[in-house]
Scaffold this active site. Structure first.
Site, PDB file in Angstrom:
ATOM      1  N   SER A  21      88.948  37.038  51.073  1.00 55.43           N
ATOM      2  CA  SER A  21      89.808  37.142  52.249  1.00 55.43           C
ATOM      3  C   SER A  21      90.825  36.019  52.162  1.00 55.43           C
ATOM      4  O   SER A  21      90.606  35.012  51.480  1.00 55.43           O
ATOM      5  CB  SER A  21      89.000  37.075  53.547  1.00 55.43           C
ATOM      6  OG  SER A  21      88.196  35.907  53.589  1.00 55.43           O
ATOM      7  N   GLU A  23      93.777  33.493  54.223  1.00 54.02           N
ATOM      8  CA  GLU A  23      94.274  32.934  55.477  1.00 54.02           C
ATOM      9  C   GLU A  23      95.666  32.363  55.260  1.00 54.02           C
ATOM     10  O   GLU A  23      95.925  31.676  54.271  1.00 54.02           O
ATOM     11  CB  GLU A  23      93.321  31.848  55.976  1.00 54.02           C
ATOM     12  CG  GLU A  23      93.725  31.248  57.312  1.00 54.02           C
ATOM     13  CD  GLU A  23      92.628  30.383  57.898  1.00 54.02           C
ATOM     14  OE1 GLU A  23      91.514  30.907  58.084  1.00 54.02           O
ATOM     15  OE2 GLU A  23      92.875  29.183  58.141  1.00 54.02           O
ATOM     16  N   ASP A 115      92.503  22.997  67.665  1.00 57.39           N
ATOM     17  CA  ASP A 115      92.893  21.587  67.635  1.00 57.39           C
ATOM     18  C   ASP A 115      93.874  21.284  68.758  1.00 57.39           C
ATOM     19  O   ASP A 115      94.773  22.076  69.055  1.00 57.39           O
ATOM     20  CB  ASP A 115      93.542  21.236  66.295  1.00 57.39           C
ATOM     21  CG  ASP A 115      92.583  21.407  65.136  1.00 57.39           C
ATOM     22  OD1 ASP A 115      91.378  21.140  65.325  1.00 57.39           O
ATOM     23  OD2 ASP A 115      93.035  21.809  64.047  1.00 57.39           O
ATOM     24  N   PHE A 224      95.079  15.073  55.370  1.00 56.09           N
ATOM     25  CA  PHE A 224      94.480  16.082  56.229  1.00 56.09           C
ATOM     26  C   PHE A 224      92.960  15.970  56.230  1.00 56.09           C
ATOM     27  O   PHE A 224      92.311  16.149  57.269  1.00 56.09           O
ATOM     28  CB  PHE A 224      94.902  17.476  55.769  1.00 56.09           C
ATOM     29  CG  PHE A 224      94.441  18.575  56.684  1.00 56.09           C
ATOM     30  CD1 PHE A 224      94.989  18.712  57.952  1.00 56.09           C
ATOM     31  CD2 PHE A 224      93.455  19.462  56.293  1.00 56.09           C
ATOM     32  CE1 PHE A 224      94.568  19.720  58.808  1.00 56.09           C
ATOM     33  CE2 PHE A 224      93.020  20.462  57.141  1.00 56.09           C
ATOM     34  CZ  PHE A 224      93.585  20.603  58.404  1.00 56.09           C
ATOM     35  N   HIS A 274      86.768  32.782  50.979  1.00 58.21           N
ATOM     36  CA  HIS A 274      87.892  32.820  51.911  1.00 58.21           C
ATOM     37  C   HIS A 274      88.906  31.785  51.436  1.00 58.21           C
ATOM     38  O   HIS A 274      88.605  30.588  51.388  1.00 58.21           O
ATOM     39  CB  HIS A 274      87.401  32.480  53.322  1.00 58.21           C
ATOM     40  CG  HIS A 274      88.464  32.548  54.372  1.00 58.21           C
ATOM     41  ND1 HIS A 274      88.982  33.745  54.826  1.00 58.21           N
ATOM     42  CD2 HIS A 274      89.107  31.571  55.067  1.00 58.21           C
ATOM     43  CE1 HIS A 274      89.893  33.503  55.765  1.00 58.21           C
ATOM     44  NE2 HIS A 274      89.991  32.190  55.933  1.00 58.21           N
TER      45      HIS A 274
END
Length: 305
Positions: A21, A23, A115, A224, A274
């Site tokens: 999958s 994103e 967030d 990050f 993913h």
């Protein structure tokens, strides 16, 4: 870094066809929306289980995210998953968005607490909103029989009190109706397997899908990761050392590292991934090719398997 299994062992333990999958991050302008669309159509022939588009912090790109998800449903043969968060919205507003998704034919939601906007001092529940993702899942189930994916954090969420508390929270999300957990990205496969063992011991039986992040900008990933609690191993710093001004080599190294990580997981029986694409379709496409995920015809109006 542990060596890959030898070819014989790998072939003996390799599971069936991989499921993937993808994103994508949210578009902030019409130009970025079209760029995202090009990425979606580039990856569509790989027949992913679903594709998703995230929200910006605080739901700041909600309208564009909604439009893109609906466009994916209407103009491709893919199954889109809509991200939905609790941040900065009353229950009625969140419910309205979910109802619009259901009416549009969207049946898969990625339900997240979300967030807080940068500089806001951290997440604070809206006084009339959902308190957390567990409450959000329960609310979604009242609206429709959505398939619901949720996030999980093998190395711990920054706001978590303890690993035990976090697993208890994850179990509540599953009990509320979540059908899949997708991990925050990680780089050492042992991190995933230790978490998987703990989750199974806690009675969490739904699929826990590894989230894979191809690293194209190591400095950004370090920044990050410090904010989201993901570990950055020394070996990863070593392989990207000296490549700050060499983007072409960085992309090749990124593809190799991510494909190697997935092959280790495959060799241990994991058959679903993913990918956090960062809207870089070519890199994710190359990694999938190495893993044996090859193009399949996608017919408009038919959902991908």
């Amino acid at each position: 870094m542990t060596a890959l299994p030898d070819a014989t062992a790998y072939a003996a333990r390799r599971p069936g066809p991989l499921k993937v999958s993808f994103e994508f991050f949210p578009p902030k302008s019409a130009e970025m929306e079209e760029s995202l669309w090009r990425s979606v159509t580039r990856l569509a022939p790989l027949a992913p289980r679903f594709v998703s588009v995230t929200y910006g912090a605080g739901g700041s790109t909600r309208e564009r995210t909604h439009n893109t998800v609906v466009r994916i449903l209407n103009e491709t043969g893919l199954k889109p998953a809509a991200h939905l968060t609790c941040v900065g919205a009353a229950r009625a507003e969140v419910d309205d968005v979910a109802q619009h998704y259901w009416a549009a034919g969207i049946r898969h939601i990625v339900a997240l607490r979300g967030d807080a906007p940068e500089g806001s001092g951290g997440f604070v529940a809206h006084p009339e909103g959902y308190a957390n993702s567990t409450d959000l899942i329960a609310g979604l189930k009242k609206i429709g029989d959505f398939e619901i994916s949720v996030g999980c954090y093998p190395e711990g969420h920054p706001d978590s009190g303890s690993p035990r508390t976090e697993l208890e929270h994850l179990k509540r999300k599953v009990d509320a109706g979540a059908t899949r957990c997708i991990t925050q990205y990680f780089f050492d496969t042992d991190v995933y397997f230790r978490f998987l063992d703990r989750a199974r011991s806690a009675g969490i039986t739904v699929p826990i899908v590894p989230g894979i992040l191809p690293v194209t900008n190591f400095r950004q990933v370090v920044k990050f990761s410090a904010a989201c609690g993901a570990g950055v191993p020394t070996w990863l710093a070593d392989v990207f050392e000296g490549l700050d001004d060499d983007p072409d080599t960085r992309r090749m190294v990124a593809a190799h590292v991510a494909a190697e990580q997935c092959r280790r997981l495959q060799a241990a029986g994991i058959d679903e991934f993913h990918f956090y694409t960062l809207n870089r379709a070519d890199l994710t496409y190359a990694i999938c090719h190495v893993l044996g995920v090859r193009p399949k015809p996608v017919i408009a109006g038919e959902a991908a398997a």
